[in-house]
Design a protein around this motif. Structure first.
Motif, PDB file in Angstrom:
ATOM      1  N   GLN A  88       0.833  -1.204   0.000  1.00  0.00           N
ATOM      2  CA  GLN A  88       0.000   0.000   0.000  1.00  0.00           C
ATOM      3  C   GLN A  88       0.865   1.251   0.000  1.00  0.00           C
ATOM      4  N   VAL A  89       1.906   1.250   0.819  1.00  0.00           N
ATOM      5  CA  VAL A  89       2.812   2.402   0.857  1.00  0.00           C
ATOM      6  C   VAL A  89       3.494   2.584  -0.500  1.00  0.00           C
ATOM      7  N   SER A  90       4.044   1.500  -1.036  1.00  0.00           N
ATOM      8  CA  SER A  90       4.779   1.624  -2.299  1.00  0.00           C
ATOM      9  C   SER A  90       3.858   1.986  -3.453  1.00  0.00           C
ATOM     10  N   ARG A  91       2.644   1.427  -3.480  1.00  0.00           N
ATOM     11  CA  ARG A  91       1.733   1.741  -4.585  1.00  0.00           C
ATOM     12  C   ARG A  91       1.313   3.209  -4.555  1.00  0.00           C
ATOM     13  N   TYR A  92       1.043   3.735  -3.352  1.00  0.00           N
ATOM     14  CA  TYR A  92       0.663   5.143  -3.289  1.00  0.00           C
ATOM     15  C   TYR A  92       1.784   6.024  -3.851  1.00  0.00           C
ATOM     16  N   LEU A  93       3.016   5.696  -3.520  1.00  0.00           N
ATOM     17  CA  LEU A  93       4.141   6.542  -3.906  1.00  0.00           C
ATOM     18  C   LEU A  93       4.592   6.334  -5.346  1.00  0.00           C
ATOM     19  N   THR A  94       4.228   5.219  -5.959  1.00  0.00           N
ATOM     20  CA  THR A  94       4.749   4.909  -7.293  1.00  0.00           C
ATOM     21  C   THR A  94       3.688   4.757  -8.369  1.00  0.00           C
ATOM     22  N   ASP A  95       2.404   4.712  -8.000  1.00  0.00           N
ATOM     23  CA  ASP A  95       1.323   4.549  -8.975  1.00  0.00           C
ATOM     24  C   ASP A  95       0.612   5.894  -9.127  1.00  0.00           C
ATOM     25  N   PRO A  96       0.910   6.646 -10.180  1.00  0.00           N
ATOM     26  CA  PRO A  96       0.355   8.004 -10.323  1.00  0.00           C
ATOM     27  C   PRO A  96      -1.167   8.043 -10.336  1.00  0.00           C
ATOM     28  N   ASP A  97      -1.797   7.060 -10.984  1.00  0.00           N
ATOM     29  CA  ASP A  97      -3.258   7.063 -11.065  1.00  0.00           C
ATOM     30  C   ASP A  97      -3.883   6.833  -9.696  1.00  0.00           C
ATOM     31  N   LEU A  98      -3.402   5.844  -8.962  1.00  0.00           N
ATOM     32  CA  LEU A  98      -3.937   5.578  -7.627  1.00  0.00           C
ATOM     33  C   LEU A  98      -3.695   6.775  -6.708  1.00  0.00           C
ATOM     34  N   ARG A  99      -2.521   7.358  -6.803  1.00  0.00           N
ATOM     35  CA  ARG A  99      -2.187   8.515  -5.965  1.00  0.00           C
ATOM     36  C   ARG A  99      -3.140   9.671  -6.240  1.00  0.00           C
ATOM     37  N   ALA A 100      -3.395   9.940  -7.503  1.00  0.00           N
ATOM     38  CA  ALA A 100      -4.281  11.039  -7.870  1.00  0.00           C
ATOM     39  C   ALA A 100      -5.692  10.804  -7.344  1.00  0.00           C
ATOM     40  N   ARG A 101      -6.176   9.564  -7.424  1.00  0.00           N
ATOM     41  CA  ARG A 101      -7.526   9.276  -6.942  1.00  0.00           C
ATOM     42  C   ARG A 101      -7.617   9.374  -5.423  1.00  0.00           C
ATOM     43  N   ALA A 102      -6.585   8.890  -4.718  1.00  0.00           N
ATOM     44  CA  ALA A 102      -6.576   8.995  -3.259  1.00  0.00           C
ATOM     45  C   ALA A 102      -6.523  10.459  -2.825  1.00  0.00           C
TER      46      ALA A 102
END
Length: 289
Positions: free
Chosen positions: A139-153
């Motif tokens: 979860q930590v790594s995906r938030y920091l490395t997945d631009p689409d997921l980060r933008a939605r969060a």
């Protein structure tokens, strides 16, 4: 809009906004009581910036729970480095955890196995299954490395912060999301940012990946201030909180951050333990005043 916005941390993918609000609201009021404040929050005063479902795998018949992760699923780079940092921090605060040696601090499959084995026997991760531990890492790594997921969060949290919002309380990974949300909303009227169990100060893993990017000052990274001059930022960390590796955020964000170490007992990283603390209650009361 609500006067207080809460932002949850890792491992909440099977919950939701209303569930977390019911959990957080009484503990926030307990913290206000411990601080000697007469202020009380009722349901309309609080909203949760919920993003946990973005990490929840799509349902399939005959499949339940977290993905069946194993040690082989811990990816090289950020995930392994963060796992090894958790191991070292756990060993520093828990005499029951075998500390890593020079050879096991090297990022290899063997070091991952050793780290997960050591953490599974720690007080901090007591009762946490291996698959859940790996899922938290991801979860930590995906938030920091997945631009689409980060933008939605980020969008989920930004839309909760309105003109009436005076306090943002953020736990664990949620402190990263809340920090970036406040930076993305210039001119906001939040008076108190309260971060609890936060990984924001981890220099080599979290700080360089923040948005907006931190500035390089005198050979050291310095994160931008997430608001105007009227914002008071309070950071609370338990000495045994492995996720909050860096307890003092001042080197990373400036001397204006008020930092304190609290005592949560056996539940070092638990959000409700942080929220009932007197210092947390005082920081929230100051923002509401």
């Amino acid at each position: 809009m609500a006067r207080v916005v809460g932002v949850h941390g890792i491992g909440k993918q099977t919950l939701g906004e209303e569930t977390l609000r019911q959990q957080w609201l009484p503990t926030l009021n307990d913290g206000l009581t411990r601080a000697g404040s007469a202020a009380r929050l009722v349901e309309p005063d609080m909203e949760i910036g919920f993003y946990g479902d973005l990490f929840r795998p799509e349902g399939e018949f005959l499949a339940v729970g977290n993905p069946p992760y194993t040690t082989a699923d811990v990816a090289e780079g950020l995930e392994r480095d963060l796992l090894l940092a958790w191991w070292k921090a756990a060993a520093d605060s828990d005499p029951g955890v075998v500390p890593p040696g020079a050879d096991t601090l090297v990022s290899t499959p063997r070091s991952v196995q050793a780290a997960l084995r050591a953490l599974s026997g720690s007080r901090f991760f007591a009762g946490v299954a291996l698959r859940a531990m790996v899922f938290d890492l991801k979860q930590v790594s995906r938030y920091l490395t997945d631009p689409d997921l980060r933008a939605r969060a980020l969008a989920r949290v930004v839309e909760r912060i309105g003109d009436d919002t005076r306090v943002v309380v953020a736990h664990s990974l949620g402190s990263v999301v809340a920090y970036e949300a406040l930076c993305a909303r210039p001119g906001h009227r939040v008076r108190a940012l309260v971060t609890i169990g936060s990984p924001l100060g981890i220099e080599n893993l979290i700080l360089p990946r923040l948005q907006p990017a931190p500035l390089g000052l005198g050979g050291q990274l310095r994160g931008l201030w997430p608001g105007g001059d009227g914002l008071v930022w309070t950071n609370l960390a338990d000495a045994g909180d492995v996720v909050a590796l860096v307890k003092d955020l001042r080197p990373a964000f400036g001397d204006r951050v008020r930092c304190a170490v609290v005592h949560n007992g056996a539940q070092a990283h638990d959000a409700t333990a942080y929220l009932t603390d007197k210092l947390c209650g005082q920081a929230i009361a100051d923002g509401l005043a």
